[in-house]
Design a protein around this motif. Structure first.
Motif, PDB file in Angstrom:
ATOM      1  N   THR A   1       0.810  -1.212   0.000  1.00  0.00           N
ATOM      2  CA  THR A   1       0.000   0.000   0.000  1.00  0.00           C
ATOM      3  C   THR A   1       0.847   1.267   0.000  1.00  0.00           C
ATOM      4  O   THR A   1       0.323   2.353  -0.075  1.00  0.00           O
ATOM      5  CB  THR A   1      -0.942   0.036   1.215  1.00  0.00           C
ATOM      6  N   GLY A   2       2.118   1.117   0.092  1.00  0.00           N
ATOM      7  CA  GLY A   2       3.029   2.260   0.100  1.00  0.00           C
ATOM      8  C   GLY A   2       4.448   1.750   0.051  1.00  0.00           C
ATOM      9  O   GLY A   2       4.674   0.543   0.028  1.00  0.00           O
ATOM     10  N   PRO A   3       5.427   2.665   0.030  1.00  0.00           N
ATOM     11  CA  PRO A   3       6.813   2.222  -0.097  1.00  0.00           C
ATOM     12  C   PRO A   3       7.243   1.248   1.001  1.00  0.00           C
ATOM     13  O   PRO A   3       8.008   0.343   0.748  1.00  0.00           O
ATOM     14  CB  PRO A   3       7.618   3.511  -0.003  1.00  0.00           C
ATOM     15  N   ASP A   4       6.754   1.423   2.209  1.00  0.00           N
ATOM     16  CA  ASP A   4       7.182   0.558   3.312  1.00  0.00           C
ATOM     17  C   ASP A   4       6.014  -0.053   4.074  1.00  0.00           C
ATOM     18  O   ASP A   4       6.165  -0.467   5.219  1.00  0.00           O
ATOM     19  CB  ASP A   4       8.038   1.370   4.305  1.00  0.00           C
ATOM     20  N   THR A   5       4.840  -0.103   3.464  1.00  0.00           N
ATOM     21  CA  THR A   5       3.680  -0.624   4.175  1.00  0.00           C
ATOM     22  C   THR A   5       2.950  -1.661   3.335  1.00  0.00           C
ATOM     23  O   THR A   5       3.042  -1.669   2.114  1.00  0.00           O
ATOM     24  CB  THR A   5       2.682   0.495   4.526  1.00  0.00           C
ATOM     25  N   MET A   6       2.239  -2.530   4.026  1.00  0.00           N
ATOM     26  CA  MET A   6       1.409  -3.521   3.342  1.00  0.00           C
ATOM     27  C   MET A   6       0.260  -3.907   4.257  1.00  0.00           C
ATOM     28  O   MET A   6       0.313  -3.698   5.463  1.00  0.00           O
ATOM     29  CB  MET A   6       2.221  -4.737   2.941  1.00  0.00           C
ATOM     30  N   GLN A   7      -0.795  -4.437   3.635  1.00  0.00           N
ATOM     31  CA  GLN A   7      -1.980  -4.875   4.368  1.00  0.00           C
ATOM     32  C   GLN A   7      -2.214  -6.352   4.076  1.00  0.00           C
ATOM     33  O   GLN A   7      -2.116  -6.767   2.928  1.00  0.00           O
ATOM     34  CB  GLN A   7      -3.224  -4.134   3.900  1.00  0.00           C
ATOM     35  N   PRO A   8      -2.581  -7.128   5.088  1.00  0.00           N
ATOM     36  CA  PRO A   8      -2.966  -8.509   4.805  1.00  0.00           C
ATOM     37  C   PRO A   8      -4.262  -8.546   4.003  1.00  0.00           C
ATOM     38  O   PRO A   8      -5.041  -7.598   4.037  1.00  0.00           O
ATOM     39  CB  PRO A   8      -3.163  -9.131   6.186  1.00  0.00           C
TER      40      PRO A   8
END
Length: 193
Positions: free
Chosen positions: A111-118
């Motif tokens: 979802t972003g350069p250093d983020t993610m969502q399960p």
């Protein structure tokens, strides 16, 4: 795994993840392997059945991403202690689908350069309600594209699954996919294959 897949009797087998760093042991780590655009998963997973899965045997499948899809590359089937010996008819009933679905359940969306969502948190309540009502916004297109890729990862039919999952027509789901392509969240090749 979608509600429809759950209704078909698929159970979520147990998962063993490949240890990326042996010194970390078998503790849970975040997905870190690009398996499709904006989707992270594991380079490979071993997915094992349990007695509750309904199979008369112990089964372990190795699942790996290939060409933006998860495939079973190895399956080991063995007699359970005190169980029935391997039989051709029972072996023919073993489907790779539950193992692929389980591996896909471990996928995260970037979802972003250093983020993610399960996967489970891709759609908040408001987004889900809007999509089910057929009133998507431009903000929903990245989520729809990610869901489309996630279904495709399982070798599913994304348009059909999206239509069934959100209670809209296939034509509406196709229109959403076309909008996601126009907005640059999906490619035309992904949509065709």
């Amino acid at each position: 795994m979608t509600e429809n897949q759950q209704q078909e009797g698929f159970e979520m087998p147990a998962i063993t993840r490949r240890p990326e760093h042996p010194e970390l042991g078998r503790e849970r780590r975040q997905p870190n392997h690009d398996i499709a655009p904006d989707l992270l998963g594991y380079e490979w997973l071993e997915v094992s059945s349990t007695e509750e899965d309904g199979y008369p045997y112990d089964i372990t499948a190795t699942v790996e991403p290939q060409d933006s899809r998860y495939v079973v590359t190895k399956m080991v089937v063995s007699q359970r202690p005190g169980g029935i010996p391997l039989r051709r008819g029972e072996l023919a009933k073993i489907s790779v689908d539950p193992f692929v679905y389980t591996a896909a359940h471990e996928t995260a969306r970037v979802t972003g350069p250093d983020t993610m969502q399960p996967v489970a948190s891709w759609f908040d309540h408001d987004t889900d309600e809007r999509i089910r009502a057929g009133r998507i916004t431009d903000e929903d297109l990245p989520r729809i594209a990610a869901f489309y890729r996630w279904v495709r990862l399982q070798n599913g039919k994304p348009t059909t699954v999206i239509a069934e999952e959100f209670g809209v027509s296939r034509a509406t789901a196709k229109r959403w996919a076309a909008k996601a392509v126009e907005a640059g969240y999906l490619t035309q090749d992904e949509r065709k294959s």
